[in-house]
Design an enzyme around this catalytic site. Sequence first.
Site, mmCIF file in Angstrom:
data_model
loop_
_atom_site.group_PDB
_atom_site.id
_atom_site.type_symbol
_atom_site.label_atom_id
_atom_site.label_comp_id
_atom_site.label_asym_id
_atom_site.label_seq_id
_atom_site.Cartn_x
_atom_site.Cartn_y
_atom_site.Cartn_z
ATOM 1 N N ASN A 76 0.870 -1.178 0.000
ATOM 2 C CA ASN A 76 0.000 0.000 0.000
ATOM 3 C C ASN A 76 0.906 1.228 0.000
ATOM 4 O O ASN A 76 1.511 1.544 1.019
ATOM 5 C CB ASN A 76 -0.894 -0.041 1.247
ATOM 6 C CG ASN A 76 -1.760 1.198 1.376
ATOM 7 O OD1 ASN A 76 -1.814 2.026 0.470
ATOM 8 N ND2 ASN A 76 -2.440 1.318 2.510
ATOM 9 N N TRP A 77 0.963 1.874 -1.155
ATOM 10 C CA TRP A 77 1.907 3.001 -1.280
ATOM 11 C C TRP A 77 1.372 4.289 -0.671
ATOM 12 O O TRP A 77 2.083 5.292 -0.626
ATOM 13 C CB TRP A 77 2.268 3.212 -2.765
ATOM 14 C CG TRP A 77 3.045 2.086 -3.371
ATOM 15 C CD1 TRP A 77 3.394 0.901 -2.774
ATOM 16 C CD2 TRP A 77 3.594 2.018 -4.700
ATOM 17 N NE1 TRP A 77 4.110 0.110 -3.634
ATOM 18 C CE2 TRP A 77 4.248 0.771 -4.826
ATOM 19 C CE3 TRP A 77 3.572 2.877 -5.793
ATOM 20 C CZ2 TRP A 77 4.894 0.384 -6.003
ATOM 21 C CZ3 TRP A 77 4.211 2.493 -6.972
ATOM 22 C CH2 TRP A 77 4.870 1.255 -7.059
ATOM 23 N N LYS A 78 0.123 4.289 -0.270
ATOM 24 C CA LYS A 78 -0.497 5.473 0.355
ATOM 25 C C LYS A 78 -0.248 6.721 -0.508
ATOM 26 O O LYS A 78 -0.223 6.615 -1.736
ATOM 27 C CB LYS A 78 0.013 5.617 1.789
ATOM 28 C CG LYS A 78 -0.171 4.317 2.589
ATOM 29 C CD LYS A 78 0.126 4.431 4.050
ATOM 30 C CE LYS A 78 -0.076 3.085 4.717
ATOM 31 N NZ LYS A 78 0.117 3.117 6.157
ATOM 32 N N HIS A 100 -9.245 1.021 5.211
ATOM 33 C CA HIS A 100 -7.946 1.265 5.849
ATOM 34 C C HIS A 100 -8.125 2.191 7.051
ATOM 35 O O HIS A 100 -8.936 3.113 7.020
ATOM 36 C CB HIS A 100 -6.957 1.868 4.840
ATOM 37 C CG HIS A 100 -5.565 1.819 5.361
ATOM 38 N ND1 HIS A 100 -5.088 2.748 6.251
ATOM 39 C CD2 HIS A 100 -4.565 0.926 5.174
ATOM 40 C CE1 HIS A 100 -3.838 2.432 6.575
ATOM 41 N NE2 HIS A 100 -3.500 1.324 5.931
ATOM 42 N N GLU A 140 -6.486 4.590 8.071
ATOM 43 C CA GLU A 140 -6.297 6.021 7.775
ATOM 44 C C GLU A 140 -7.556 6.611 7.147
ATOM 45 O O GLU A 140 -7.887 7.772 7.382
ATOM 46 C CB GLU A 140 -5.060 6.197 6.876
ATOM 47 C CG GLU A 140 -3.775 5.940 7.668
ATOM 48 C CD GLU A 140 -2.638 5.322 6.870
ATOM 49 O OE1 GLU A 140 -2.658 5.372 5.635
ATOM 50 O OE2 GLU A 140 -1.717 4.770 7.522
ATOM 51 N N GLU A 145 -4.941 -5.012 10.611
ATOM 52 C CA GLU A 145 -3.904 -4.003 10.803
ATOM 53 C C GLU A 145 -4.143 -3.275 12.125
ATOM 54 O O GLU A 145 -4.912 -2.297 12.173
ATOM 55 C CB GLU A 145 -3.931 -2.987 9.656
ATOM 56 C CG GLU A 145 -3.693 -3.588 8.294
ATOM 57 C CD GLU A 145 -3.155 -2.547 7.304
ATOM 58 O OE1 GLU A 145 -2.083 -2.776 6.748
ATOM 59 O OE2 GLU A 145 -3.809 -1.498 7.115
ATOM 60 N N GLY A 198 2.975 2.222 10.799
ATOM 61 C CA GLY A 198 3.904 3.339 10.634
ATOM 62 C C GLY A 198 4.614 3.736 11.909
ATOM 63 O O GLY A 198 5.256 4.778 11.982
ATOM 64 N N SER A 252 3.967 -2.251 10.219
ATOM 65 C CA SER A 252 5.421 -2.289 10.419
ATOM 66 C C SER A 252 6.061 -3.629 10.051
ATOM 67 O O SER A 252 6.997 -4.074 10.719
ATOM 68 C CB SER A 252 5.784 -1.894 11.856
ATOM 69 O OG SER A 252 5.362 -0.566 12.112
ATOM 70 N N GLY A 311 3.160 -1.163 4.212
ATOM 71 C CA GLY A 311 3.179 0.271 3.927
ATOM 72 C C GLY A 311 4.596 0.718 3.600
ATOM 73 O O GLY A 311 5.100 0.493 2.496
ATOM 74 N N GLY A 312 5.254 1.331 4.568
ATOM 75 C CA GLY A 312 6.568 1.946 4.356
ATOM 76 C C GLY A 312 7.568 1.072 3.620
ATOM 77 O O GLY A 312 8.245 1.536 2.686
HETATM 78 P P1 13P Z 1 3.401 0.292 7.630
HETATM 79 O O1 13P Z 1 3.910 -0.984 7.008
HETATM 80 O O2 13P Z 1 4.114 1.516 7.143
HETATM 81 O O3 13P Z 1 3.316 0.205 9.120
HETATM 82 O O4 13P Z 1 1.879 0.483 7.105
HETATM 83 C C1 13P Z 1 1.011 -0.592 7.165
HETATM 84 C C2 13P Z 1 -0.219 -0.222 6.429
HETATM 85 O O5 13P Z 1 -0.956 0.670 6.828
HETATM 86 C C3 13P Z 1 -0.519 -0.943 5.182
HETATM 87 O O6 13P Z 1 -1.807 -0.662 4.741
#
Ligand code: 13P
Length: 249
Positions: A9-11, A94, A96, A166, A172, A212, A233-234
């Site tokens: 997920n590149w956000k 998600h 967020e 999640e 994050g 993470s 994510g990251g």
């Molecule tokens: P991180 O891997 O950056 O913690 O993010 C996870 C995430 O929200 C994937 O959707």
Amino acid sequence: MRTKIVAGNWKMNKNLEETEALLSELSAKLPNTHAEVIVAPTYVNLALAQRNLQASSIKVAAQNMHFAENGAYTGEISADMLLNIHVDTVILGHSERRAYFGEDDELLAKKVNTALDKDMTIIFCFGEELEERKSGNHFSVVESQLKNALFHLDASAWKNIVLAYEPVWAIGTGETASPEQAQEMHAFIRKTISEAYNTEVADEVSILYGGSVKPGNAADIFGKPDVDGGLIGGASLKADDFIAIIKAI
Ligand code: 13P
């Protein structure tokens, strides 16, 4: 056999040139894997990603969509727009989106219905916040998130659902759930689905862990029996890290 999945997920990251560069690097370095590999770039680069990955086994997903067919919804994207560019997978729910854009279970249920009407695949995200875990309410929070957005569906709809647990406190933050915490929750999710439907539905649904995940912890988390992959994510923004996570599965 459940499908193993590693999804990135590149956000809200990567402009056009950076997206092209990351896609080429990922395609070039992709190892042979039994897992399905998915990337979810930002909307403006989805069509480009879909085109550039035509010859690759990497799939493209959207990070969100609206529930309406079309119309006066400034800033929104419909299921048909995604399907028109051959994107048939969408991340919904998600944390967020829930936290910053007010998406609640009721809205998510509508989005889920639309996506399924269009025969799309949904990566449905949910998970508890830190306070909810600290107070011991994490199981009931997760159960109600699933129930409110998904348990109205027929058993047959579940072939189009991928779950992504999640925990918000692990997203994050660099703090990840331990493999044991992930396994405990994933087993609970499967039991909850089995009770609401049957063991077949529960055994077939892929449940990803997100929060993470890094090259250094991926193998331990993926090694747990009820963890079928990860939503990253990251670490999905760096080709070498994402490839290492794919290798870990
Ligand atoms: P991180 O891997 O950056 O913690 O993010 C996870 C995430 O929200 C994937 O959707």
